[in-house]
Design an enzyme around this catalytic site. Structure first.
Site, PDB file in Angstrom:
ATOM      1  N   LYS A  56       0.835  -1.210   0.000  1.00 58.35           N
ATOM      2  CA  LYS A  56       0.000   0.000   0.000  1.00 58.35           C
ATOM      3  C   LYS A  56       0.869   1.259   0.000  1.00 58.35           C
ATOM      4  O   LYS A  56       0.658   2.157  -0.813  1.00 58.35           O
ATOM      5  CB  LYS A  56      -0.898  -0.005   1.254  1.00 58.35           C
ATOM      6  CG  LYS A  56      -1.560   1.335   1.538  1.00 58.35           C
ATOM      7  CD  LYS A  56      -2.463   1.296   2.750  1.00 58.35           C
ATOM      8  CE  LYS A  56      -1.802   1.516   4.084  1.00 58.35           C
ATOM      9  NZ  LYS A  56      -1.526   2.921   4.438  1.00 58.35           N
ATOM     10  N   ASN A  57       1.824   1.334   0.912  1.00 58.34           N
ATOM     11  CA  ASN A  57       2.562   2.592   1.091  1.00 58.34           C
ATOM     12  C   ASN A  57       3.612   2.843   0.009  1.00 58.34           C
ATOM     13  O   ASN A  57       4.204   3.917  -0.032  1.00 58.34           O
ATOM     14  CB  ASN A  57       3.183   2.659   2.494  1.00 58.34           C
ATOM     15  CG  ASN A  57       2.104   2.868   3.550  1.00 58.34           C
ATOM     16  OD1 ASN A  57       0.952   3.149   3.224  1.00 58.34           O
ATOM     17  ND2 ASN A  57       2.474   2.716   4.814  1.00 58.34           N
TER      18      ASN A  57
ATOM     19  N   ARG B 166      -4.998  10.712   4.367  1.00 54.32           N
ATOM     20  CA  ARG B 166      -3.975  11.756   4.458  1.00 54.32           C
ATOM     21  C   ARG B 166      -2.963  11.687   3.325  1.00 54.32           C
ATOM     22  O   ARG B 166      -2.400  12.705   2.922  1.00 54.32           O
ATOM     23  CB  ARG B 166      -3.200  11.607   5.767  1.00 54.32           C
ATOM     24  CG  ARG B 166      -4.011  11.720   6.995  1.00 54.32           C
ATOM     25  CD  ARG B 166      -3.113  11.498   8.179  1.00 54.32           C
ATOM     26  NE  ARG B 166      -1.937  12.338   8.070  1.00 54.32           N
ATOM     27  CZ  ARG B 166      -1.884  13.601   8.423  1.00 54.32           C
ATOM     28  NH1 ARG B 166      -2.928  14.171   8.969  1.00 54.32           N
ATOM     29  NH2 ARG B 166      -0.784  14.306   8.269  1.00 54.32           N
TER      30      ARG B 166
ATOM     31  N   CYS C   3      -5.079  13.043  12.955  1.00 53.29           N
ATOM     32  CA  CYS C   3      -5.710  11.748  12.725  1.00 53.29           C
ATOM     33  C   CYS C   3      -5.621  10.937  13.999  1.00 53.29           C
ATOM     34  O   CYS C   3      -5.048  11.391  14.987  1.00 53.29           O
ATOM     35  CB  CYS C   3      -5.115  11.049  11.510  1.00 53.29           C
ATOM     36  SG  CYS C   3      -3.751   9.968  11.818  1.00 53.29           S
TER      37      CYS C   3
ATOM     38  N   ARG D  66       0.276  14.720  13.180  1.00 46.32           N
ATOM     39  CA  ARG D  66       0.765  14.476  11.828  1.00 46.32           C
ATOM     40  C   ARG D  66       0.765  15.725  10.935  1.00 46.32           C
ATOM     41  O   ARG D  66       0.079  15.789   9.916  1.00 46.32           O
ATOM     42  CB  ARG D  66      -0.016  13.327  11.175  1.00 46.32           C
ATOM     43  CG  ARG D  66       0.057  12.054  11.986  1.00 46.32           C
ATOM     44  CD  ARG D  66      -0.605  10.890  11.326  1.00 46.32           C
ATOM     45  NE  ARG D  66       0.162  10.384  10.188  1.00 46.32           N
ATOM     46  CZ  ARG D  66      -0.271   9.409   9.398  1.00 46.32           C
ATOM     47  NH1 ARG D  66      -1.450   8.852   9.619  1.00 46.32           N
ATOM     48  NH2 ARG D  66       0.465   8.981   8.411  1.00 46.32           N
TER      49      ARG D  66
ATOM     50  N   ASP E  34       4.343   0.785  12.293  1.00 50.15           N
ATOM     51  CA  ASP E  34       3.165   0.114  11.730  1.00 50.15           C
ATOM     52  C   ASP E  34       3.043  -1.337  12.206  1.00 50.15           C
ATOM     53  O   ASP E  34       2.091  -2.026  11.827  1.00 50.15           O
ATOM     54  CB  ASP E  34       3.202   0.162  10.190  1.00 50.15           C
ATOM     55  CG  ASP E  34       2.951   1.563   9.659  1.00 50.15           C
ATOM     56  OD1 ASP E  34       2.453   2.409  10.423  1.00 50.15           O
ATOM     57  OD2 ASP E  34       3.268   1.823   8.481  1.00 50.15           O
TER      58      ASP E  34
ATOM     59  N   ILE F 263       7.563   7.084  17.175  1.00 57.11           N
ATOM     60  CA  ILE F 263       7.266   7.888  15.982  1.00 57.11           C
ATOM     61  C   ILE F 263       6.037   8.778  16.189  1.00 57.11           C
ATOM     62  O   ILE F 263       6.083   9.970  15.933  1.00 57.11           O
ATOM     63  CB  ILE F 263       7.011   6.982  14.743  1.00 57.11           C
ATOM     64  CG1 ILE F 263       8.185   6.023  14.523  1.00 57.11           C
ATOM     65  CG2 ILE F 263       6.723   7.830  13.496  1.00 57.11           C
ATOM     66  CD1 ILE F 263       9.453   6.650  14.029  1.00 57.11           C
TER      67      ILE F 263
ATOM     68  N   ARG G  47      -8.609  -0.709   4.414  1.00 54.85           N
ATOM     69  CA  ARG G  47      -7.699   0.297   3.860  1.00 54.85           C
ATOM     70  C   ARG G  47      -6.339  -0.309   3.548  1.00 54.85           C
ATOM     71  O   ARG G  47      -5.639   0.190   2.672  1.00 54.85           O
ATOM     72  CB  ARG G  47      -7.467   1.422   4.880  1.00 54.85           C
ATOM     73  CG  ARG G  47      -8.682   2.249   5.163  1.00 54.85           C
ATOM     74  CD  ARG G  47      -8.332   3.396   6.048  1.00 54.85           C
ATOM     75  NE  ARG G  47      -7.283   4.195   5.416  1.00 54.85           N
ATOM     76  CZ  ARG G  47      -6.720   5.249   5.960  1.00 54.85           C
ATOM     77  NH1 ARG G  47      -7.088   5.650   7.150  1.00 54.85           N
ATOM     78  NH2 ARG G  47      -5.793   5.918   5.327  1.00 54.85           N
TER      79      ARG G  47
HETATM   80  N1  EPU Z   1       6.210  14.872  10.910  1.00 58.78           N
HETATM   81  C1  EPU Z   1       6.302  16.214  11.178  1.00 58.78           C
HETATM   82  N2  EPU Z   1       6.234  17.099  10.131  1.00 58.78           N
HETATM   83  C2  EPU Z   1       6.062  16.690   8.859  1.00 58.78           C
HETATM   84  C3  EPU Z   1       5.972  15.309   8.588  1.00 58.78           C
HETATM   85  C4  EPU Z   1       6.056  14.420   9.635  1.00 58.78           C
HETATM   86  O1  EPU Z   1       6.450  16.621  12.338  1.00 58.78           O
HETATM   87  O2  EPU Z   1       5.996  17.531   7.962  1.00 58.78           O
HETATM   88  C5  EPU Z   1       6.280  13.888  12.020  1.00 58.78           C
HETATM   89  C6  EPU Z   1       4.988  13.078  12.171  1.00 58.78           C
HETATM   90  O3  EPU Z   1       4.024  13.767  12.915  1.00 58.78           O
HETATM   91  C7  EPU Z   1       5.484  11.820  12.840  1.00 58.78           C
HETATM   92  C8  EPU Z   1       6.885  11.642  12.218  1.00 58.78           C
HETATM   93  O4  EPU Z   1       7.241  12.912  11.686  1.00 58.78           O
HETATM   94  O5  EPU Z   1       5.592  12.003  14.215  1.00 58.78           O
HETATM   95  C9  EPU Z   1       6.984  10.611  11.114  1.00 58.78           C
HETATM   96  O6  EPU Z   1       5.917  10.749  10.211  1.00 58.78           O
HETATM   97  P1  EPU Z   1       6.035  10.470   8.656  1.00 58.78           P
HETATM   98  O7  EPU Z   1       5.868  11.756   7.938  1.00 58.78           O
HETATM   99  O8  EPU Z   1       7.243   9.668   8.367  1.00 58.78           O
HETATM  100  O9  EPU Z   1       4.723   9.598   8.401  1.00 58.78           O
HETATM  101  P2  EPU Z   1       3.873   9.630   7.088  1.00 58.78           P
HETATM  102  O10 EPU Z   1       4.767   9.834   5.929  1.00 58.78           O
HETATM  103  O11 EPU Z   1       2.706  10.527   7.254  1.00 58.78           O
HETATM  104  C10 EPU Z   1       4.099   7.065   6.548  1.00 58.78           C
HETATM  105  C11 EPU Z   1       3.157   5.915   6.362  1.00 58.78           C
HETATM  106  C12 EPU Z   1       2.542   5.538   7.701  1.00 58.78           C
HETATM  107  C13 EPU Z   1       3.672   5.171   8.660  1.00 58.78           C
HETATM  108  C14 EPU Z   1       4.669   6.335   8.772  1.00 58.78           C
HETATM  109  C15 EPU Z   1       5.873   6.022   9.631  1.00 58.78           C
HETATM  110  C16 EPU Z   1       2.400   6.238   4.089  1.00 58.78           C
HETATM  111  C17 EPU Z   1       1.281   6.567   3.161  1.00 58.78           C
HETATM  112  N3  EPU Z   1       2.129   6.295   5.403  1.00 58.78           N
HETATM  113  O12 EPU Z   1       3.308   8.134   7.058  1.00 58.78           O
HETATM  114  O13 EPU Z   1       1.707   4.390   7.472  1.00 58.78           O
HETATM  115  O14 EPU Z   1       3.155   4.883   9.933  1.00 58.78           O
HETATM  116  O15 EPU Z   1       5.131   6.700   7.458  1.00 58.78           O
HETATM  117  O16 EPU Z   1       6.558   4.930   9.128  1.00 58.78           O
HETATM  118  O17 EPU Z   1       3.480   5.883   3.651  1.00 58.78           O
HETATM  119  C18 EPU Z   1      -0.049   2.889   7.888  1.00 58.78           C
HETATM  120  O18 EPU Z   1       0.230   2.331   6.800  1.00 58.78           O
HETATM  121  O19 EPU Z   1      -0.830   2.368   8.737  1.00 58.78           O
HETATM  122  C19 EPU Z   1       0.566   4.170   8.203  1.00 58.78           C
HETATM  123  C20 EPU Z   1       0.083   4.990   9.128  1.00 58.78           C
END
Ligand code: EPU
Length: 416
Positions: free
Chosen positions: A22-23, A91, A115, A120, A303, A325, A395
């Site tokens: 998915k990701n 998101r 969320c 996030r 995850d 995280i 999802r």
């Molecule tokens: N963060 C910030 N600012 C930003 C971006 C992130 O402070 O601009 C913080 C977040 O709040 C969090 C940390 O950085 O505390 C890491 O978040 P990240 O941005 O890496 O997460 P994401 O890209 O939104 C992806 C996966 C998630 C997975 C996380 C961590 C996708 C579509 N989603 O989310 O997947 O948990 O990386 O590995 O790739 C899931 O599949 O169930 C899922 C939630």
């Protein structure tokens, strides 16, 4: 709305097919916006998040020919806007920001709200884009991005954000000159996206390491790509084998992507036999306690935190599980307690005192991985567990009840 009923207590046995990730699929679908033509994608998982992304691409003007490969036509895009109605359900819709601004020099994307697992924010996506010359304005709940010209730059990420790294990589491939992303996310999904973009003619070096260098190119060609296997689905079925003391062979998968999870499960008493693209997972008689802290890849994935917690609820001793995280990713705890788990939360740490048994009960979950942990607990619990709000599972886990039934679980989907 559907629910899933599980009668626990059967060791899982047999083979399970792992779906596409998915990701990895979500950013790669967004990358089809980078150039016109017919894109070809294989091994897309059949999931609700994928359907949502296709709806978003359709809204922007893309059209589809269903099949394997899925063909996506992106010549006639006529909108640059990701509306609130779609972004609020997923998101990851924010991943269209980088590609749209790179190709059309403008984009309007609803700002995702908080969320269930944390605030996030996307501040790092936005400041990174600003470094590339994008003008960002926040108006009426939307990010409005314009960029007469994108120019390569050095971007240092405070946190190695996964979708942030992906968004910036997609914007940088069409920028003029060199972009260096420091403290980049190293997740395999970032590498799969880089491989796909490279196949489109992009010039990217270092994906999978903390420093990614992108030399901008003038033009890209449509992609022809096969999505990598889902490492979180893989790891979830490893835990399913462990928690039921089963014997399950999984594939196709990449064993190196679930290294951190396998090390912990070995400590817990499981045994693994690997080939290049499969894992045989055998559960131990006894589940030993393990301590886990979630971290960016190659650390233990957030995850998988909820799923390993379900298993530790049945361990011999006490485990300490720390979420490194997200700030609020323990919603599964109160539901696991309803099944008899003994879990105490202090800040971002859960202290799990293993119990010999869990008992089935009605439960519900508020996010995808939390739902998976309740299914796993249900597979091992005495009696019937009823997991409602199954749309969360849909999802991210393709046909979970069909796959688990084929392994010998007594599980079915029913209408609420
Ligand atoms: N963060 C910030 N600012 C930003 C971006 C992130 O402070 O601009 C913080 C977040 O709040 C969090 C940390 O950085 O505390 C890491 O978040 P990240 O941005 O890496 O997460 P994401 O890209 O939104 C992806 C996966 C998630 C997975 C996380 C961590 C996708 C579509 N989603 O989310 O997947 O948990 O990386 O590995 O790739 C899931 O599949 O169930 C899922 C939630």
């Amino acid at each position: 709305m559907d629910k899933i009923l599980i009668e626990g207590g059967r060791p899982l046995q047999g083979k399970v097919r792992i779906s596409g990730a998915k990701n990895a699929a979500l950013p790669i679908l967004a990358a089809t916006l980078l150039c016109g033509g017919v894109h070809r994608l294989r091994n897309l998982p059949r999931l609700r998040d994928i359907r949502t992304t296709k709806t978003l691409l359709y809204h922007l003007g893309a059209t589809f020919e269903e099949g394997e490969p899925l063909c996506i036509h992106t010549d006639d895009l006529d909108s640059f806007e990701a509306p609130y109605d779609l972004v609020k359900t997923m998101r990851a819709s924010v991943l269209v920001l980088g590609p749209l601004v790179a190709r059309f020099k403008e984009a309007r994307v609803s700002l995702p709200g908080g969320c269930a697992i944390g605030a996030r924010p996307i501040n790092l996506h936005l400041t990174g884009l600003e470094r590339l010359g994008v003008k960002i304005e926040l108006r009426h709940g939307y990010v409005e991005a314009t960029a007469p010209r994108l120019a390569g730059s050095r971007i240092h990420l405070d946190i190695p954000t996964v979708t942030g790294t992906e968004n910036l990589m997609m914007a940088a491939v069409l920028a003029e000159g060199r972009t260096v992303i420091e403290n980049a996310a190293r997740e395999p999904e970032v590498v799969d996206l880089a491989t796909c973009l490279t196949g489109m003619g992009a010039n990217i070096d270092g994906a999978g390491s903390p420093v990614i260098t992108v030399e901008g190119v003038r033009e890209l060609r449509p992609m022809d790509h096969t999505i990598m296997p889902d490492r979180i689905e893989t790891a979830t079925y490893l835990v399913a084998a462990g928690i039921t003391r089963g014997d399950v062979t999984l594939g196709p998968c990449s064993p190196e992507h679930v290294e951190a999870v396998m090390r912990k499960l070995e400590e817990a008493g499981m045994q693994f036999t690997l080939t290049d693209d499969s894992i045989r997972a055998v559960g131990g008689e006894v589940i030993h306690e393990v301590n886990v802290k979630t971290m960016p890849y190659p650390g233990f994935p957030t995850d998988m935190q909820a799923q390993i917690m379900a298993m530790m609820a049945l361990a011999e001793g006490q485990s300490i599980i720390t979420e490194g995280i997200f700030e609020n990713r323990f919603m599964h705890v109160s539901e696991l307690r309803r099944l008899g788990a003994d879990i105490h939360i202090e800040g971002n740490t859960a202290i799990v005192r293993g119990r010999p048994k869990l008992q089935g009960a009605p439960v519900m979950a508020t996010d995808l991985r939390a739902s998976a942990s309740l299914i796993l607990a249900g597979l091992a619990a005495d009696g019937v567990t009823e997991v409602s709000r199954v749309y969360h599972l849909d999802r991210g886990y393709e046909a979970i009840e069909t796959k688990l039934s084929a392994l010998g679980a007594k599980i079915e989907r029913a209408k609420e």
